[in-house]
Design a protein around this motif. Structure first.
Motif, PDB file in Angstrom:
ATOM      1  N   ASP A   1      14.812  65.835  52.580  1.00 23.29           N
ATOM      2  CA  ASP A   1      15.853  65.582  51.574  1.00 23.29           C
ATOM      3  C   ASP A   1      16.722  66.826  51.392  1.00 23.29           C
ATOM      4  O   ASP A   1      16.252  67.959  51.491  1.00 23.29           O
ATOM      5  N   ARG A   2      18.007  66.583  51.083  1.00 21.02           N
ATOM      6  CA  ARG A   2      18.915  67.684  50.738  1.00 21.02           C
ATOM      7  C   ARG A   2      19.060  67.782  49.226  1.00 21.02           C
ATOM      8  O   ARG A   2      19.013  66.772  48.526  1.00 21.02           O
ATOM      9  N   VAL A   3      19.242  68.995  48.739  1.00 16.99           N
ATOM     10  CA  VAL A   3      19.404  69.228  47.309  1.00 16.99           C
ATOM     11  C   VAL A   3      20.582  70.169  47.081  1.00 16.99           C
ATOM     12  O   VAL A   3      20.976  70.931  47.968  1.00 16.99           O
TER      13      VAL A   3
ATOM     14  N   SER B   1      32.330  61.002  25.178  1.00 13.92           N
ATOM     15  CA  SER B   1      33.738  60.638  25.127  1.00 13.92           C
ATOM     16  C   SER B   1      34.354  60.792  26.509  1.00 13.92           C
ATOM     17  O   SER B   1      33.821  61.513  27.366  1.00 13.92           O
ATOM     18  N   ILE B   2      35.456  60.112  26.731  1.00 18.64           N
ATOM     19  CA  ILE B   2      36.170  60.261  27.994  1.00 18.64           C
ATOM     20  C   ILE B   2      36.610  61.711  28.136  1.00 18.64           C
ATOM     21  O   ILE B   2      37.147  62.306  27.201  1.00 18.64           O
ATOM     22  N   GLY B   3      36.366  62.288  29.286  1.00 16.57           N
ATOM     23  CA  GLY B   3      36.682  63.692  29.506  1.00 16.57           C
ATOM     24  C   GLY B   3      35.501  64.621  29.316  1.00 16.57           C
ATOM     25  O   GLY B   3      35.600  65.819  29.611  1.00 16.57           O
ATOM     26  N   ALA B   4      34.379  64.083  28.829  1.00 16.92           N
ATOM     27  CA  ALA B   4      33.185  64.908  28.644  1.00 16.92           C
ATOM     28  C   ALA B   4      32.609  65.316  29.999  1.00 16.92           C
ATOM     29  O   ALA B   4      32.785  64.625  31.007  1.00 16.92           O
ATOM     30  N   SER B   5      31.909  66.449  30.015  1.00 20.39           N
ATOM     31  CA  SER B   5      31.282  66.941  31.240  1.00 20.39           C
ATOM     32  C   SER B   5      29.797  66.603  31.250  1.00 20.39           C
ATOM     33  O   SER B   5      29.110  66.796  30.249  1.00 20.39           O
ATOM     34  N   VAL B   6      29.335  66.106  32.386  1.00 20.93           N
ATOM     35  CA  VAL B   6      27.915  65.809  32.593  1.00 20.93           C
ATOM     36  C   VAL B   6      27.539  66.336  33.972  1.00 20.93           C
ATOM     37  O   VAL B   6      28.268  66.122  34.942  1.00 20.93           O
ATOM     38  N   ALA B   7      26.415  67.030  34.051  1.00 19.59           N
ATOM     39  CA  ALA B   7      25.927  67.498  35.348  1.00 19.59           C
ATOM     40  C   ALA B   7      25.066  66.408  35.971  1.00 19.59           C
ATOM     41  O   ALA B   7      24.088  65.960  35.369  1.00 19.59           O
ATOM     42  N   ILE B   8      25.454  65.977  37.156  1.00 19.45           N
ATOM     43  CA  ILE B   8      24.700  64.986  37.917  1.00 19.45           C
ATOM     44  C   ILE B   8      24.126  65.696  39.138  1.00 19.45           C
ATOM     45  O   ILE B   8      24.865  66.164  39.998  1.00 19.45           O
ATOM     46  N   ASN B   9      22.798  65.810  39.182  1.00 19.47           N
ATOM     47  CA  ASN B   9      22.135  66.613  40.222  1.00 19.47           C
ATOM     48  C   ASN B   9      22.770  67.999  40.323  1.00 19.47           C
ATOM     49  O   ASN B   9      22.957  68.543  41.415  1.00 19.47           O
TER      50      ASN B   9
ATOM     51  N   LEU C   1      30.793  69.768  49.471  1.00 19.87           N
ATOM     52  CA  LEU C   1      29.950  70.890  49.076  1.00 19.87           C
ATOM     53  C   LEU C   1      28.611  70.475  48.473  1.00 19.87           C
ATOM     54  O   LEU C   1      27.731  71.322  48.317  1.00 19.87           O
ATOM     55  N   THR C   2      28.461  69.206  48.126  1.00 24.41           N
ATOM     56  CA  THR C   2      27.258  68.754  47.429  1.00 24.41           C
ATOM     57  C   THR C   2      26.582  67.608  48.179  1.00 24.41           C
ATOM     58  O   THR C   2      27.059  67.172  49.230  1.00 24.41           O
ATOM     59  N   THR C   3      25.513  67.113  47.592  1.00 27.60           N
ATOM     60  CA  THR C   3      24.797  65.981  48.176  1.00 27.60           C
ATOM     61  C   THR C   3      25.249  64.644  47.576  1.00 27.60           C
ATOM     62  O   THR C   3      24.643  63.616  47.865  1.00 27.60           O
ATOM     63  N   LEU C   4      26.291  64.656  46.745  1.00 26.06           N
ATOM     64  CA  LEU C   4      26.701  63.414  46.092  1.00 26.06           C
ATOM     65  C   LEU C   4      27.043  62.320  47.101  1.00 26.06           C
ATOM     66  O   LEU C   4      26.825  61.136  46.830  1.00 26.06           O
ATOM     67  N   GLY C   5      27.574  62.720  48.241  1.00 28.50           N
ATOM     68  CA  GLY C   5      27.915  61.735  49.259  1.00 28.50           C
ATOM     69  C   GLY C   5      26.707  61.015  49.837  1.00 28.50           C
ATOM     70  O   GLY C   5      26.845  59.974  50.476  1.00 28.50           O
TER      71      GLY C   5
ATOM     72  N   THR D   1      24.029  73.618  49.762  1.00 28.47           N
ATOM     73  CA  THR D   1      22.901  72.689  49.725  1.00 28.47           C
ATOM     74  C   THR D   1      21.732  73.292  50.494  1.00 28.47           C
ATOM     75  O   THR D   1      21.905  74.186  51.328  1.00 28.47           O
ATOM     76  N   ALA D   2      20.543  72.810  50.182  1.00 28.26           N
ATOM     77  CA  ALA D   2      19.335  73.232  50.876  1.00 28.26           C
ATOM     78  C   ALA D   2      18.578  71.991  51.320  1.00 28.26           C
ATOM     79  O   ALA D   2      18.802  70.892  50.799  1.00 28.26           O
ATOM     80  N   ARG D   3      17.698  72.179  52.267  1.00 31.23           N
ATOM     81  CA  ARG D   3      16.880  71.065  52.753  1.00 31.23           C
ATOM     82  C   ARG D   3      15.414  71.341  52.436  1.00 31.23           C
ATOM     83  O   ARG D   3      14.933  72.463  52.575  1.00 31.23           O
TER      84      ARG D   3
END
Length: 206
Positions: free
Chosen positions: A177-179, A37-45, A70-74, A106-108
């Motif tokens: 790669d960054r994680v 549903s709209i507003g639900a939480s999902v962890a992406i990476n 703060l993340t690798t999403l970019g 993040t780590a490499r």
């Protein structure tokens, strides 16, 4: 909350960038979007994101500038695979360890070893965060709950079995790669409590 048990691999269909905000269209397996549903939480990476729109099995998420910092999403681009996990529900089995989906740093990836039937990956983290990393302790890497193997200065490794490589994106990573890293909350609480009592150095500044 999340369990660190990755539920599958999703695919970035599109990234729309605007000042201070990026919108991600991410396609999940069709059998994994039931009841979303709209507003639900999902962890992406490993990053907790909120569903803002749905088109079939494609979910849309907004990531603000602080999240991108703060993340690798970019780093993600169209076609990139990502780990995903939908938020845990009361009564779900906790197969990994409890996660908030709030990435600490993040780590490499600095080295990948491939002995027969498993893979060992070495990661390098910013020096300040090594205070929370201990052999046999828990850590979440790109949303996957894993057990730390060896620790050497600001580097640590994890050992991955074939099932983990199949069910996550770790089977396709490369050196450099960054994680995303989420430190185990219980470990962080203990270390920070000891620090306040004068037994350790101060916590890192975000």
């Amino acid at each position: 909350m999340f369990t660190g048990i990755v539920q599958g691999i999703a695919t970035i269909e599109n990234v729309t960038e605007a000042p201070g905000l990026s919108t991600y269209a991410i396609r999940l397996p069709e059998d994994k979007v039931d009841g979303v549903s709209i507003g639900a939480s999902v962890a992406i990476n490993g990053t907790c994101l909120t569903v803002t729109r749905q088109e079939g099995s494609t979910l849309f998420f907004d990531a603000m500038q602080e999240t991108l910092r703060l993340t690798t999403l970019g780093d993600l681009h169209t076609g990139a695979p990502v780990n995903f996990e939908r938020a845990a529900r009361i009564g779900d089995e906790i197969g990994g360890h409890l996660l908030s989906g709030h990435v600490h740093t993040t780590a490499r990836i600095v080295e990948i070893l491939r002995p027969e039937n498993n893979v060992t990956i070495w990661f390098e983290v910013p020096e300040a965060w090594t205070r929370y990393i201990f052999p046999k302790g828990y850590i979440a890497i790109n949303g996957a709950s894993l057990t730390i193997g060896e620790v050497r200065d600001n580097r640590f490794n994890v050992h991955l079995i074939p099932e983990t490589l199949r069910a996550t994106t770790f089977g396709d990573v490369s050196e450099g790669d960054r994680v995303n890293i989420e430190i185990d909350s219980q470990t962080q609480t203990i270390v920070d409590t000891l620090a306040r009592l004068g037994y350790d150095r101060p916590a890192p500044t975000l």
